[in-house]
Scaffold this active site. Structure first.
Site, PDB file in Angstrom:
ATOM      1  N   HIS A   1       0.803  -1.226   0.000  1.00  0.00           N
ATOM      2  CA  HIS A   1       0.000   0.000   0.000  1.00  0.00           C
ATOM      3  C   HIS A   1       0.842   1.285   0.000  1.00  0.00           C
ATOM      4  O   HIS A   1       0.444   2.284  -0.588  1.00  0.00           O
ATOM      5  CB  HIS A   1      -0.956   0.010   1.206  1.00  0.00           C
ATOM      6  CG  HIS A   1      -0.274   0.006   2.535  1.00  0.00           C
ATOM      7  ND1 HIS A   1       0.276  -1.135   3.078  1.00  0.00           N
ATOM      8  CD2 HIS A   1      -0.030   1.004   3.430  1.00  0.00           C
ATOM      9  CE1 HIS A   1       0.800  -0.850   4.261  1.00  0.00           C
ATOM     10  NE2 HIS A   1       0.639   0.433   4.493  1.00  0.00           N
TER      11      HIS A   1
ATOM     12  N   LYS B   1       6.019   5.447  -1.393  1.00  0.00           N
ATOM     13  CA  LYS B   1       6.902   6.279  -0.554  1.00  0.00           C
ATOM     14  C   LYS B   1       8.348   6.218  -1.017  1.00  0.00           C
ATOM     15  O   LYS B   1       9.182   7.022  -0.570  1.00  0.00           O
ATOM     16  CB  LYS B   1       6.806   5.831   0.900  1.00  0.00           C
ATOM     17  CG  LYS B   1       5.496   6.217   1.577  1.00  0.00           C
ATOM     18  CD  LYS B   1       5.477   5.783   3.034  1.00  0.00           C
ATOM     19  CE  LYS B   1       4.188   6.210   3.724  1.00  0.00           C
ATOM     20  NZ  LYS B   1       4.154   5.761   5.147  1.00  0.00           N
TER      21      LYS B   1
ATOM     22  N   HIS C   1       2.617  10.032  -2.868  1.00  0.00           N
ATOM     23  CA  HIS C   1       3.034   8.628  -2.792  1.00  0.00           C
ATOM     24  C   HIS C   1       1.914   7.689  -3.249  1.00  0.00           C
ATOM     25  O   HIS C   1       2.179   6.586  -3.732  1.00  0.00           O
ATOM     26  CB  HIS C   1       3.518   8.265  -1.384  1.00  0.00           C
ATOM     27  CG  HIS C   1       2.438   7.900  -0.410  1.00  0.00           C
ATOM     28  ND1 HIS C   1       1.762   8.834   0.337  1.00  0.00           N
ATOM     29  CD2 HIS C   1       1.923   6.691  -0.067  1.00  0.00           C
ATOM     30  CE1 HIS C   1       0.884   8.219   1.106  1.00  0.00           C
ATOM     31  NE2 HIS C   1       0.959   6.916   0.889  1.00  0.00           N
TER      32      HIS C   1
ATOM     33  N   HIS D   1      -6.038   3.887  -0.720  1.00  0.00           N
ATOM     34  CA  HIS D   1      -6.099   3.622   0.717  1.00  0.00           C
ATOM     35  C   HIS D   1      -6.049   4.882   1.579  1.00  0.00           C
ATOM     36  O   HIS D   1      -6.190   4.795   2.807  1.00  0.00           O
ATOM     37  CB  HIS D   1      -4.989   2.644   1.141  1.00  0.00           C
ATOM     38  CG  HIS D   1      -3.620   3.248   1.242  1.00  0.00           C
ATOM     39  ND1 HIS D   1      -2.872   3.598   0.143  1.00  0.00           N
ATOM     40  CD2 HIS D   1      -2.859   3.562   2.330  1.00  0.00           C
ATOM     41  CE1 HIS D   1      -1.704   4.085   0.535  1.00  0.00           C
ATOM     42  NE2 HIS D   1      -1.676   4.081   1.874  1.00  0.00           N
TER      43      HIS D   1
ATOM     44  N   ASP E   1      -4.588  -0.042   7.846  1.00  0.00           N
ATOM     45  CA  ASP E   1      -3.366   0.764   7.904  1.00  0.00           C
ATOM     46  C   ASP E   1      -3.422   1.776   9.045  1.00  0.00           C
ATOM     47  O   ASP E   1      -2.459   1.934   9.807  1.00  0.00           O
ATOM     48  CB  ASP E   1      -3.181   1.479   6.562  1.00  0.00           C
ATOM     49  CG  ASP E   1      -1.906   2.309   6.501  1.00  0.00           C
ATOM     50  OD1 ASP E   1      -0.894   1.873   7.083  1.00  0.00           O
ATOM     51  OD2 ASP E   1      -1.936   3.385   5.885  1.00  0.00           O
TER      52      ASP E   1
END
Length: 515
Positions: free
Chosen positions: A374, A378, A403, A429, A458
């Site tokens: 997910h 990054k 990201h 997400h 998350d």
């Protein structure tokens, strides 16, 4: 009533071999004359066919016959009188058996002392019976012939029916064989049916020894893969050491000689695949098996071995794929100075919620493998932003938000299903149920369910984990936040599903603690 006349005894027949005691053939006599019952049972007292004796059921009217037939489905042969409580009572019972009960298996032999009441040609044409005999012609020799013929026919019909049912169960089970654990259940079910398919009573097991290439799955020792009911306990510990001594010795002999062999009532099959994996089939039968049965047993052993090897290889590939995903996810997390356990917990939490919403087992596994990706985007975020200990300013926050898009662009280039799902998760997400998320401001069910699931998983894990910009929250504080954000940040139904499974959620944290 016309007296039954029996001729002299037939010459004694040679036995067909050693036979393990098994259930008798069930024969029902339906006749209003008790003498017919007595004489028939007396004459057939020593009869035996295919290693099985006879068990007689007595009905003295068609009505009694109906009662018995309603409660029993194992009757092989019915000796049926025509004239009993009515002139056509026996014929009516024959029609009832075939049409109302739908029993096409039992063999029906009509016996009449008054052939004029039921002419043979008319009866054979009109009623689904298998033989027609006048009582005056039934000598002992002919009665024995009737029994052999009827029982042989019944046996063959039941073998076909059992084979049909076995094929149906096998086809159904094949759809569920997607890993080696399910193969054990499938192979055991098929093994249970092998004896029925061949027409023998049998018990046995199938064992495998995997070569070095699959050492991650098995350590090279012989382990039980499939077993019939008598050996089913071995499917728990799978250890051959717990087998009876004679079974271990039989398997050791096949391994040493590297070939199959037969004994009178025992078969030990040996098969070695091209990769060096070895499979053994051990079967004990109630009577000696013929060449055709032996050939089918060897084919069964070979196919189970090949299928098992293929599934192990597929599991090895899947494990490699899963490990690669975790390595990538953990590498990203470590770059942002976060624990690698985060991606594993997000994967397990996502799988838990995926199962809760009703996804298939395959889709649940895809969620487990794709969700650790997910935050892969990054990788494109500068360290000064990614690891800033304090609050991000407006410009830095705008950079951080990219990201989601970067992760999507990286993963969507692949046509592999897991990476496509990972791309969707990476992109969505950070969307919110109320539409205030990023990067596209999607709301409610506009957000893919995978994105909604990972959003919840998350955030929950991020709250209870230490980050460069915050201390870890305790679990109750994190749950309170999740409850408060139901219908705002998170899908409210998913929040409730999470709260309904707190024991399972806690167990995930016990299995994957921060190092």
């Amino acid at each position: 009533m016309t007296d039954l006349v029996f001729a002299d005894e037939l010459p004694e027949e040679a036995t067909t071999g050693r036979v393990k005691p098994i259930d008798p053939w069930v024969v029902m006599i339906v006749d209003d004359d008790p003498a017919v019952h007595q004489v028939t049972q007396l004459v057939m007292a020593d009869f035996e066919f295919s290693g099985r004796r006879l068990q007689f059921l007595d009905a003295y009217s068609a009505a009694e016959g109906r009662e018995i037939l309603q409660s029993r489905g194992d009757i092989a042969l019915i000796l049926l009188d025509v004239v009993m409580e009515s002139e056509h009572a026996g014929l009516d019972l024959a029609r009832y058996i075939r049409e109302e009960l739908g029993n096409s298996f039992v063999r029906i032999v009509l016996r009449t002392g008054q052939p004029g009441q039921a002419p043979e040609e008319h009866v054979i044409k009109t009623y689904d019976i298998n033989d027609y005999k006048e009582k005056t012609e039934l000598t002992k020799r002919k009665l024995i012939t009737v029994f052999y013929s009827a029982l042989r026919s019944y046996r063959d019909i039941m073998i076909i029916e059992q084979s049909r049912q076995s094929l149906r169960r096998s086809i159904d089970a094949i759809t569920r064989v997607y890993d080696s654990h399910n193969l054990r259940r499938f192979a055991s079910a098929v093994l249970e049916q092998v004896a029925h398919l061949l027409g023998y009573e049998a018990q046995g097991l199938c064992a495998s020894r995997i070569s070095a290439y699959a050492a991650s799955h098995m350590d090279g020792r012989l382990k039980v893969l499939a077993a019939t009911s008598e050996y089913s306990r071995l499917l728990v510990d799978q250890e051959v050491e717990s087998l009876p001594a004679q079974v271990r010795e039989a398997l050791d002999k096949a391994l040493i000689e590297q070939q199959s062999y037969f004994e009178e009532l025992c078969y030990v099959g040996y098969y070695r695949t091209s990769s060096g994996n070895e499979s053994l089939l051990y079967m004990v039968f109630s009577e000696p098996v013929d060449e055709q049965a032996r050939e089918l047993l060897e084919i069964f052993c070979a196919n189970v071995a090949i299928t098992y090897e293929s599934l192990l290889l597929r599991e090895e590939i899947q494990d490699t794929q899963r490990s690669t995903v975790y390595i990538i996810g953990e590498a990203v997390e470590k770059r942002s100075k976060e624990t690698g356990a985060h991606v594993r917990r997000v994967g397990e939490l996502s799988a838990l919620l995926a199962e809760a919403v009703g996804m298939t087992a395959g889709d649940v596994e895809f969620m487990r493998q794709a969700s650790p990706l997910h935050d892969v985007g990054k990788i494109g975020i500068p360290d000064r932003v990614l690891n800033k200990p304090g609050k991000l300013d407006a410009e830095e926050w705008e950079v951080m938000q990219t990201h989601a898009r970067i992760g999507f662009e990286l993963l969507s280039k692949s046509d592999k299903r897991i990476l496509q799902l990972g791309a969707t998760i990476a992109y969505e997400h950070h969307e919110r149920w109320d539409g205030l998320g990023y990067p596209r401001g999607l709301a409610g069910e506009q957000i893919n369910v995978a994105g909604r699931i990972v959003a919840l998983a998350d955030v929950l894990d991020a709250l209870v984990s230490k980050r460069c910009y915050k201390e870890a929250w305790n679990f109750d504080e994190a749950l309170a936040y999740v409850r408060e954000q139901a219908g705002k940040q998170f899908d409210p139904k998913l929040v409730q599903m999470l709260l309904d499974r707190l024991d399972l959620v806690r167990s995930i944290y016990e299995r994957y603690p921060d190092n």
